[in-house]
Write an enzyme that holds these catalytic residues in place. Structure first.
Site, PDB file in Angstrom:
ATOM      1  N   GLU A 215       0.846  -1.201   0.000  1.00 51.12           N
ATOM      2  CA  GLU A 215       0.000   0.000   0.000  1.00 51.12           C
ATOM      3  C   GLU A 215       0.871   1.237   0.000  1.00 51.12           C
ATOM      4  OE1 GLU A 215      -2.235  -0.134   3.629  1.00 51.12           O
ATOM      5  OE2 GLU A 215      -2.884  -2.175   3.218  1.00 51.12           O
TER       6      GLU A 215
ATOM      7  N   LYS B 140       2.107   4.673   1.598  1.00 51.69           N
ATOM      8  CA  LYS B 140       2.175   5.226   2.950  1.00 51.69           C
ATOM      9  C   LYS B 140       1.787   6.693   2.847  1.00 51.69           C
ATOM     10  CE  LYS B 140       5.096   5.336   7.040  1.00 51.69           C
ATOM     11  NZ  LYS B 140       4.774   6.673   7.467  1.00 51.69           N
TER      12      LYS B 140
ATOM     13  N   ASP C 139       1.028  10.444   3.874  1.00 51.47           N
ATOM     14  CA  ASP C 139       1.768  11.301   4.793  1.00 51.47           C
ATOM     15  C   ASP C 139       0.868  12.374   5.403  1.00 51.47           C
ATOM     16  OD1 ASP C 139       3.863  12.287   6.187  1.00 51.47           O
ATOM     17  OD2 ASP C 139       4.831  13.283   4.500  1.00 51.47           O
TER      18      ASP C 139
ATOM     19  N   TYR D  16      -6.895   0.293   7.849  1.00 53.06           N
ATOM     20  CA  TYR D  16      -6.705  -0.721   8.888  1.00 53.06           C
ATOM     21  C   TYR D  16      -8.024  -0.908   9.638  1.00 53.06           C
ATOM     22  CZ  TYR D  16      -4.012  -2.985  12.736  1.00 53.06           C
ATOM     23  OH  TYR D  16      -3.493  -3.847  13.667  1.00 53.06           O
TER      24      TYR D  16
ATOM     25  N   LYS E 224      10.507   3.693   3.297  1.00 50.75           N
ATOM     26  CA  LYS E 224      10.313   5.132   3.065  1.00 50.75           C
ATOM     27  C   LYS E 224      11.137   5.618   1.889  1.00 50.75           C
ATOM     28  CE  LYS E 224       9.359   7.896   6.557  1.00 50.75           C
ATOM     29  NZ  LYS E 224       9.342   8.543   7.874  1.00 50.75           N
TER      30      LYS E 224
ATOM     31  N   CYS F 278      17.500  46.964   9.321  1.00 55.96           N
ATOM     32  CA  CYS F 278      16.608  46.690   8.194  1.00 55.96           C
ATOM     33  C   CYS F 278      17.322  47.004   6.877  1.00 55.96           C
ATOM     34  CB  CYS F 278      15.345  47.535   8.327  1.00 55.96           C
ATOM     35  SG  CYS F 278      14.259  47.367   6.912  1.00 55.96           S
TER      36      CYS F 278
ATOM     37  N   CYS G 249      15.347  50.206   5.288  1.00 55.65           N
ATOM     38  CA  CYS G 249      15.256  51.552   5.864  1.00 55.65           C
ATOM     39  C   CYS G 249      16.310  51.801   6.934  1.00 55.65           C
ATOM     40  CB  CYS G 249      13.859  51.785   6.438  1.00 55.65           C
ATOM     41  SG  CYS G 249      13.577  50.867   7.946  1.00 55.65           S
TER      42      CYS G 249
ATOM     43  N   CYS H 135      11.270  44.603  11.533  1.00 57.01           N
ATOM     44  CA  CYS H 135      11.668  46.004  11.404  1.00 57.01           C
ATOM     45  C   CYS H 135      10.546  46.815  12.045  1.00 57.01           C
ATOM     46  CB  CYS H 135      11.818  46.387   9.931  1.00 57.01           C
ATOM     47  SG  CYS H 135      11.874  48.182   9.723  1.00 57.01           S
TER      48      CYS H 135
ATOM     49  N   CYS I 220       9.065  52.502   6.463  1.00 60.80           N
ATOM     50  CA  CYS I 220       9.889  51.498   5.777  1.00 60.80           C
ATOM     51  C   CYS I 220       9.174  51.130   4.462  1.00 60.80           C
ATOM     52  CB  CYS I 220      10.057  50.289   6.694  1.00 60.80           C
ATOM     53  SG  CYS I 220      11.001  48.953   5.947  1.00 60.80           S
TER      54      CYS I 220
HETATM   55  S1  IVH Z   1      -0.825   0.598   8.962  1.00 59.70           S
HETATM   56  C1  IVH Z   1       0.156  -1.259  13.162  1.00 59.70           C
HETATM   57  N1  IVH Z   1      -0.967   1.602   6.539  1.00 59.70           N
HETATM   58  O1  IVH Z   1       2.273   5.398   9.059  1.00 59.70           O
HETATM   59  C2  IVH Z   1       0.339  -0.464  11.953  1.00 59.70           C
HETATM   60  N2  IVH Z   1      -0.090   2.986   8.269  1.00 59.70           N
HETATM   61  O2  IVH Z   1       4.562   4.616  11.202  1.00 59.70           O
HETATM   62  C3  IVH Z   1      -0.811   0.356  11.556  1.00 59.70           C
HETATM   63  N3  IVH Z   1       0.468   5.257   7.539  1.00 59.70           N
HETATM   64  O3  IVH Z   1       0.957   5.735  12.261  1.00 59.70           O
HETATM   65  C4  IVH Z   1      -0.526   1.310  10.493  1.00 59.70           C
HETATM   66  N4  IVH Z   1      -0.125   5.013   5.427  1.00 59.70           N
HETATM   67  O4  IVH Z   1      -0.147   7.066  10.418  1.00 59.70           O
HETATM   68  C5  IVH Z   1      -0.601   1.824   7.819  1.00 59.70           C
HETATM   69  N5  IVH Z   1      -1.194   2.376   4.359  1.00 59.70           N
HETATM   70  C6  IVH Z   1      -0.849   2.588   5.618  1.00 59.70           C
HETATM   71  C7  IVH Z   1      -0.344   3.830   6.053  1.00 59.70           C
HETATM   72  C8  IVH Z   1       0.039   3.986   7.394  1.00 59.70           C
HETATM   73  C9  IVH Z   1       0.350   5.855   6.337  1.00 59.70           C
HETATM   74  C10 IVH Z   1       1.008   5.925   8.744  1.00 59.70           C
HETATM   75  C11 IVH Z   1       0.188   5.761   9.990  1.00 59.70           C
HETATM   76  C12 IVH Z   1       1.083   5.143  11.006  1.00 59.70           C
HETATM   77  C13 IVH Z   1       2.443   5.383  10.434  1.00 59.70           C
HETATM   78  C14 IVH Z   1       3.338   4.220  10.786  1.00 59.70           C
END
Ligand code: IVH
Length: 683
Positions: free
Chosen positions: A111, A113, A115, A224, A310, A405, A408, A423, A429
Site C-alpha cells: 500500500e 504510505k 503522509d 486498517y 520510506k 533593516c 530603511c 523592522c 519602511c
Molecule cells: S498501517 C500497526 N498503513 O504510518 C500499523 N499505516 O509509522 C498500523 N500510515 O501511524 C498502520 N499510510 O499514520 C498503515 N497504508 C498505511 C499507512 C500507514 C500511512 C502511517 C500511519 C502510522 C504510520 C506508521
C-alpha cells in the site's frame, strides 16, 4: 565513554525535534535525518543496555496530544511501523516473515504510505460515534466534530455486513491543491506558512472551530480495520468490504506473493506518486492474512507483520551564493538563500528559505558552502545540511542575521518567544508601506482592480501615495500622467476606488492589515462588536471574551490602535466614507438573531450544521462552540449529547428546535436537501 556521550546528545536532540514536530508543528529537519538519528540512538542503546532510560525518545512513539480536547484511551494501542530506507532490509524482513510462518505460503498487501496524521474512527451500529487522534499511542484527542466535516468520511454507512461495533484507522490528509491555496492565503495575511501538507492537516484537525476545518477541505484514506467479527481473513479483502460500506480506501493496494513483485511495486510508486493528489512518503507492506498476522505478532512498538519502506526525499547539492533578507508588510524579515540554480523534482531551484536566525545558526552556514537542498513534502525548498567535507581553505564569510533593516536601516527587534526578527519602522519602511497598500487593494480586501504591485510602486515612487488613505485622493489626471498607464486603465482604477466605498465593514477591517486579523478573524470581530469604534475602544478583556479570539490576536488589536498614526489613518478612512460599521441584515438574511450567541447541537433534518452556522451569521447572530451563561439559546437537533443538555438546564438556557428556529428567521423547512455529508439518519 564517547558512545555514552553520543547517546545523551542524541536523546537531547531527538527530544527537541520531537517537540518541534509534534507540538509546534514546525519540523526543522527532514524525516530522513530524524529517522537516521533515531536509528543511531537505537543501535547505541542496544550496545549499552546499562544506559537504559524509559524516557529515551526510542521508548515512545511521539505524542500529538494537545490542550483543549477531551482525551480517549484507544481500545488497541496505536503503534507505529518499523521504517527502512533500504531495499535490502525489506528483503530481510520478507525472509523473517517466511521463517516466522514456518515456510507456509503467504501474501503481502502493498500500500501507499500516506503522509498525514493517523486517525481512529469508531463506528457503532453503522454510525460514526467517535474520532480520536493517535496522541501518544495509548490515548488521543477526541476530534469527532472536526472529523465530521471531512466529506469522504461516512457518518452513516451503506448497508453491509459490518460488525455491530468496530474501529477503522486511516490517515487524514490535506491534498496538495488545498495546501497550496491555504498557504497562499496565509502568505497574504503574513501568517506563518505550514511547512508541508502533513503539518497543515495536523494543525487543521486541532482547531477548535469545525467551521474553519470544513473550509480547509481535508481528505482521508482508511487502511486498517480492527474489531471482532471482521468479514474476511484477508486484510485486502476486508478493506474492499470497507470500501463497499462507504469508506474511502486507496485504489492502489496490491497483493503480491513474491519479493520481486513487492520490489516492482516500490519502484513503480517511487516515481508515480508524484502524480497523486496527496503526499505519500513510502510504501507499507503488510502480511495479508489476519491469522498469519497474529501468528507473527507484535514487538514493543510495532508489528512484526508489517514494515514501512520510506522514499528518500529528493535532494541536490549546490552552492550558496548569497543570502538576502526580505521585509514583508508586517515588518517580518525573512532570510532567503540565493543558490547556484539546480534541478530538483522537476523544477529549477534558485532560492530556498532559511526561515529564521536560529535555523541559520544551527546550519553553520558560510557563503560559498556546498549545501543540500530538499523539497520533500515541502513546497518551498529548504537547505537541510552543509556539506562540510567540501568546504575549502578559502571558507567564505559566516552567514549572520542582519541587525538593521536592509530597506530603511532601522534596528531590528525580536519579540520574546518568537523566532522572527521585525523592522519596527512601520510608518516609513518602504516595503512595509507598499505591502500594506497591496494588501488593502487585494481581491479579498477592498478589491480595487488595476492597482498591482508595479503600479503601486510607481505611485509610491512619485510620492502620490504614502499610505492606504492616499489612494482615495488620487485623481484621474494623476493616474493618467503616470508612465505606462493609459486613460482607460486610469478610469478603471478610479471606478474601482469609488466602488470600494461600498465594501462591507468586515472587509474594511481585514483590509487595514492588523497583524493576526485575517479574513475569518475580521468577520468574527465585526459581528461581535459591530463597529470600528467599538473595536478600537475594546479592552483586552472584552476582546478575549469573544469566541475564537485569544490573547495573541487581542494584544495585536490593542497595540495597533494604541499607535496614534493607525488611529488617525482609520479616522481618515471613515471621513472618506468607507464603511465603519456592520449594516444589520446586510447578508442574505435579516436581523432576527441580532447579537445572539447560539450553540448548535445534535443532528438536523432540513439543513446541515454548516448551513445552520451560515444562517445564524447571516441573520445577525453568532455561532459559539460551547455553552456558557452568555449563550442565548441552543439550536437543538436530534441526539443532542446528555452533557450539553444537562449544562443547558443548569444554566437555564432555552433549547430551540429546528422547526422553531426556521420559523424565527422566516424560512420554510426544506425537504431533505442537505448539501454536505451529514447523511440523514436511516429512518
Ligand atoms: S498501517 C500497526 N498503513 O504510518 C500499523 N499505516 O509509522 C498500523 N500510515 O501511524 C498502520 N499510510 O499514520 C498503515 N497504508 C498505511 C499507512 C500507514 C500511512 C502511517 C500511519 C502510522 C504510520 C506508521
Amino acid at each position: 565513554m564517547e558512545e555514552r556521550n553520543r547517546i545523551m546528545e542524541l536523546r537531547a536532540l531527538l527530544h527537541k525535534y520531537n517537540q518541534l514536530y509534534y507540538v509546534q508543528n514546525s519540523p526543522v529537519i527532514s524525516d530522513y535525518e530524524f529517522d537516521t538519528l533515531m536509528r543511531e540512538l537505537s543501535d547505541l542503546e542496544l550496545k549499552h543496555p546499562e544506559l537504559y532510560d524509559s524516557n529515551s525518545p526510542t521508548q515512545r512513539v511521539g505524542s500529538d496530544l494537545s490542550k483543549g480536547f477531551e482525551q480517549s484511551k484507544h481500545q488497541y494501542p496505536m503503534l507505529s511501523l518499523d521504517n527502512t530506507y533500504s531495499e535490502q532490509e525489506v528483503r530481510e524482513w520478507f525472509q523473517r516473515v517466511r521463517t516466522g510462518l514456518g515456510d507456509e505460503e503467504f501474501e503481502i498487501c502493498c500500500e501507499l504510505k500516506y503522509d498525514g496524521l493517523s486517525i481512529s474512527l469508531i463506528y457503532e451500529d453503522g454510525k460514526l460515534v467517535k474520532a480520536v487522534t493517535r496522541g501518544d499511542g495509548v490515548q488521543g484527542d477526541v476530534v469527532t466534530d472536526n472529523v465530521r466535516t471531512i466529506r469522504c468520511i461516512p457518518l452513516v454507512l451503506e448497508p453491509g455486513t459490518y460488525p455491530k461495533s468496530f474501529e477503522i484507522r486511516g490517515e487524514v490528509l490535506m491534498p496538495w491543491t488545498s495546501f497550496e491555496r491555504l498557504n497562499a492565503e496565509r502568505e497574504l495575511n503574513e501568517e506563518p506558512l505550514f511547512a508541508n501538507p502533513r503539518n497543515a492537516a495536523s494543525g487543521t484537525l486541532k482547531l477548535q472551530n469545525p467551521a474553519i476545518v470544513s473550509k480547509r477541505q481535508l481528505d482521508s484514506y482508511l487502511y486498517y480495520l480492527l474489531g471482532d467479527g471482521l468479514p474476511e481473513d484477508g486484510h485486502y479483502e476486508n478493506m474492499m468490504a470497507a470500501a463497499s460500506w462507504g469508506f474511502k480506501v486507496s485504489d492502489h493496494m496490491k497483493k503480491c506473493s513474491s519479493i520481486e513483485q513487492v520490489m516492482d511495486y516500490i519502484a513503480y510508486w517511487d516515481v508515480e506518486r508524484r502524480n497523486l493528489p496527496v503526499a505519500t512518503d513510502g510504501i507499507v507492506l503488510k502480511v495479508n492474512s489476519l491469522r498469519q498476522q497474529s501468528e507473527l505478532g507484535f514487538k514493543a512498538k510495532s508489528p512484526r507483520w508489517a514494515i514501512a519502506y520510506k522514499f528518500q526525499a529528493e535532494r541536490q547539492l549546490t552552492r550558496l551564493e548569497s543570502v538576502s533578507f526580505q521585509v514583508g508588510r508586517t515588518g517580518a524579515v525573512t532570510p532567503v538563500a540565493n543558490l547556484e540554480p539546480v534541478q530538483l523534482s522537476g523544477t529549477v531551484v534558485k532560492r530556498a528559505t532559511l526561515h529564521n536566525a536560529d535555523i541559520i545558526e544551527g546550519l553553520d552556514l558560510h557563503i560559498g558552502d556546498m549545501v543540500y537542498v530538499e523539497k520533500g513534502g515541502e513546497i518551498i525548498p529548504k537547505i537541510t545540511e552543509v556539506d562540510f567535507g567540501s568546504r575549502s581553505m578559502l571558507i567564505g564569510d559566516k552567514v549572520r542575521f542582519i541587525e538593521t533593516c536592509p530597506e530603511c536601516g532601522a534596528r531590528l527587534i525580536r519579540y520574546q518567544g518568537e523566532a522572527a526578527h521585525y523592522c519596527p519602522n512601520s510608518s516609513s519602511c518602504p516595503p512595509q508601506i507598499k505591502g500594506r497598500i497591496e494588501h488593502f487593494v487585494s481581491r479579498k480586501a477592498m478589491n480595487i482592480d488595476g492597482l498591482g504591485p508595479e503600479t503601486i510602486d510607481l505611485f509610491y515612487q512619485a510620492g502620490l501615495i504614502k499610505d492606504i488613505a492616499d489612494i482615495y485622493a488620487l485623481g484621474a489626471r494623476d493616474i493618467a500622467r503616470m508612465e505606462r498607464l493609459g486613460e482607460k486603465s486610469a478610469s478603471n482604477i478610479i471606478k474601482g476606488i469609488e466602488k470600494s466605498k461600498q465594501i462591507p465593514f468586515e472587509r474594511v477591517l481585514f483590509a487595514i492589515g492588523i497583524r493576526f486579523v485575517g479574513e475569518t478573524v475580521a468577520k468574527i470581530l465585526a459581528r461581535a462588536l459591530g463597529s470600528m469604534d467599538a473595536i478600537r475602544n475594546a479592552s483586552m478583556e472584552t476582546l478575549v471574551g469573544i469566541d475564537e479570539i485569544g490573547a495573541k490576536i487581542a494584544g495585536s488589536i490593542v497595540s495597533f490602535f494604541a499607535q496614534p498614526a493607525n488611529s488617525e489613518l482609520v479616522d481618515r478612512l471613515a471621513a472618506i466614507g468607507l464603511k465603519m460599521e456592520m449594516e444589520s441584515g446586510n447578508d442574505t438574511g435579516g436581523n432576527a438573531l441580532d447579537g445572539k450567541g447560539i450553540v448548535i447541537s445534535g443532528v438536523f433534518e432540513h439543513h446541515s450544521r454548516d448551513e445552520y452556522k451560515a444562517l445564524i451569521e447571516s441573520n445577525g447572530g453568532r455561532n459559539v462552540s460551547s455553552i456558557s451563561a452568555q449563550t442565548s439559546f441552543i439550536l437543538a437537533g436530534d441526539n443532542m449529547g446528555p452533557a450539553k443538555r444537562e449544562k443547558a438546564q443548569k444554566l437555564g438556557i432555552p433549547l430551540v428546535s429546528e422547526l422553531e428556529f426556521l420559523k424565527m428567521i422566516g424560512l420554510e423547512p426544506k425537504e431533505n436537501t442537505k448539501t454536505n455529508n451529514e447523511l440523514l439518519l436511516p429512518f
